[in-house]
Design a protein around this motif. Structure first.
Motif, PDB file in Angstrom:
ATOM      1  N   VAL A  63       0.803  -1.139   0.069  1.00 35.75           N
ATOM      2  CA  VAL A  63       0.196  -0.074  -0.073  1.00 35.75           C
ATOM      3  C   VAL A  63       0.879   1.243  -0.021  1.00 35.75           C
ATOM      4  N   TRP A  64       0.444   2.194  -0.943  1.00 29.53           N
ATOM      5  CA  TRP A  64       1.126   3.584  -0.777  1.00 29.53           C
ATOM      6  C   TRP A  64       0.406   4.692  -0.539  1.00 29.53           C
ATOM      7  N   VAL A  65       0.744   5.775  -0.088  1.00 24.82           N
ATOM      8  CA  VAL A  65       0.123   6.902   0.118  1.00 24.82           C
ATOM      9  C   VAL A  65       1.104   8.014   0.076  1.00 24.82           C
ATOM     10  N   ASN A  66       0.336   9.059  -0.729  1.00 30.52           N
ATOM     11  CA  ASN A  66       1.383  10.456  -0.937  1.00 30.52           C
ATOM     12  C   ASN A  66       0.586  11.323   0.005  1.00 30.52           C
ATOM     13  N   ASP A  67       1.294  11.658   0.906  1.00 23.43           N
ATOM     14  CA  ASP A  67       0.668  12.589   2.234  1.00 23.43           C
ATOM     15  C   ASP A  67       0.677  13.895   1.758  1.00 23.43           C
ATOM     16  N   GLU A  68       1.380  14.321   0.595  1.00 24.94           N
ATOM     17  CA  GLU A  68       1.295  15.697   0.278  1.00 24.94           C
ATOM     18  C   GLU A  68       0.076  15.978  -0.712  1.00 24.94           C
ATOM     19  N   THR A  69      -0.270  14.816  -1.316  1.00 21.97           N
ATOM     20  CA  THR A  69      -1.387  15.095  -2.154  1.00 21.97           C
ATOM     21  C   THR A  69      -2.530  14.179  -1.873  1.00 21.97           C
ATOM     22  N   GLY A  70      -2.840  13.412  -0.995  1.00 20.62           N
ATOM     23  CA  GLY A  70      -3.714  12.723  -0.742  1.00 20.62           C
ATOM     24  C   GLY A  70      -3.923  11.513  -1.648  1.00 20.62           C
ATOM     25  N   SER A  71      -3.294  11.436  -2.577  1.00 18.37           N
ATOM     26  CA  SER A  71      -3.344  10.251  -3.554  1.00 18.37           C
ATOM     27  C   SER A  71      -2.999   8.769  -3.015  1.00 18.37           C
ATOM     28  N   LYS A  72      -3.651   7.853  -3.105  1.00 23.21           N
ATOM     29  CA  LYS A  72      -3.244   6.500  -2.475  1.00 23.21           C
ATOM     30  C   LYS A  72      -3.301   5.386  -3.398  1.00 23.21           C
ATOM     31  N   GLY A  73      -2.859   4.300  -2.976  1.00 22.15           N
ATOM     32  CA  GLY A  73      -3.096   3.046  -4.096  1.00 22.15           C
ATOM     33  C   GLY A  73      -2.709   1.694  -3.435  1.00 22.15           C
ATOM     34  N   THR A  74      -3.027   0.474  -4.050  1.00 24.18           N
ATOM     35  CA  THR A  74      -2.476  -0.682  -3.507  1.00 24.18           C
ATOM     36  C   THR A  74      -1.869  -1.302  -4.610  1.00 24.18           C
ATOM     37  N   ILE A  75      -0.805  -1.978  -4.519  1.00 23.16           N
ATOM     38  CA  ILE A  75      -0.228  -2.729  -5.680  1.00 23.16           C
ATOM     39  C   ILE A  75      -0.148  -4.167  -5.406  1.00 23.16           C
ATOM     40  N   ARG A  76      -0.711  -4.886  -6.303  1.00 23.69           N
ATOM     41  CA  ARG A  76      -0.923  -6.598  -6.143  1.00 23.69           C
ATOM     42  C   ARG A  76       0.157  -7.294  -7.117  1.00 23.69           C
ATOM     43  N   VAL A  77       0.819  -8.387  -6.639  1.00 24.39           N
ATOM     44  CA  VAL A  77       1.612  -9.279  -7.758  1.00 24.39           C
ATOM     45  C   VAL A  77       0.196  -9.924  -8.234  1.00 24.39           C
ATOM     46  N   ARG A  78       0.208  -9.759  -9.521  1.00 20.33           N
ATOM     47  CA  ARG A  78      -0.742 -10.678 -10.482  1.00 20.33           C
ATOM     48  C   ARG A  78      -0.304 -12.136 -10.838  1.00 20.33           C
ATOM     49  N   ASP A  79       0.984 -12.018 -11.372  1.00 17.66           N
ATOM     50  CA  ASP A  79       1.550 -12.912 -11.876  1.00 17.66           C
ATOM     51  C   ASP A  79       3.005 -12.898 -11.956  1.00 17.66           C
ATOM     52  N   VAL A  80       3.862 -14.061 -11.911  1.00 22.61           N
ATOM     53  CA  VAL A  80       5.277 -14.067 -12.035  1.00 22.61           C
ATOM     54  C   VAL A  80       5.871 -15.031 -13.030  1.00 22.61           C
TER      55      VAL A  80
END
Length: 118
Positions: A63-80
């Protein structure tokens, strides 16, 4: 003969459209998603951290969050597969009510670095 010409024109238009889509710059894609360059830097750092060390496992998330802008997201490994990791990003730009999904792929180069690839 008319059918052949029509089919050829349709093929040219479709191929031309595909080339135009591929030519879109990464910065343009980021802007269209509603992310700032700073948001993309935070997202990239989270992706890099997931790939540091060992090969990630399918289902692993960050999970990531940019405290300066309020944007956020989740990254998931879908396939290797082979030397590539397919990532699924759920991004919620600042001010957006719903998240957006994008998919990326990073492959290892000869030096062991994970490179964003088409």
């Amino acid at each position: 003969m008319k059918a052949w010409i029509s089919s050829t024109l349709v093929a040219i238009v479709v191929l031309g459209s595909a080339t135009a889509v591929q030519a879109k710059s990464l910065s343009r894609i980021i802007a269209e998603m509603g992310l700032s360059p700073a948001d993309f830097n935070v997202l990239s750092a989270a992706s890099d951290a997931m790939l540091a060390g060992s090969v990630p496992r399918v289902g692993e998330e960050s999970v990531w969050v940019n405290d300066e802008t309020g944007s956020k997201g989740t990254i998931r490994v879908r396939d290797v597969r082979d030397n590539c990791v397919h990532l699924q990003h759920f991004i919620q730009p600042e001010g957006a009510e719903q998240s957006r999904e994008i998919r990326t792929r990073r492959c290892r180069d000869a030096g062991g670095n994970w490179i964003l690839t088409p």
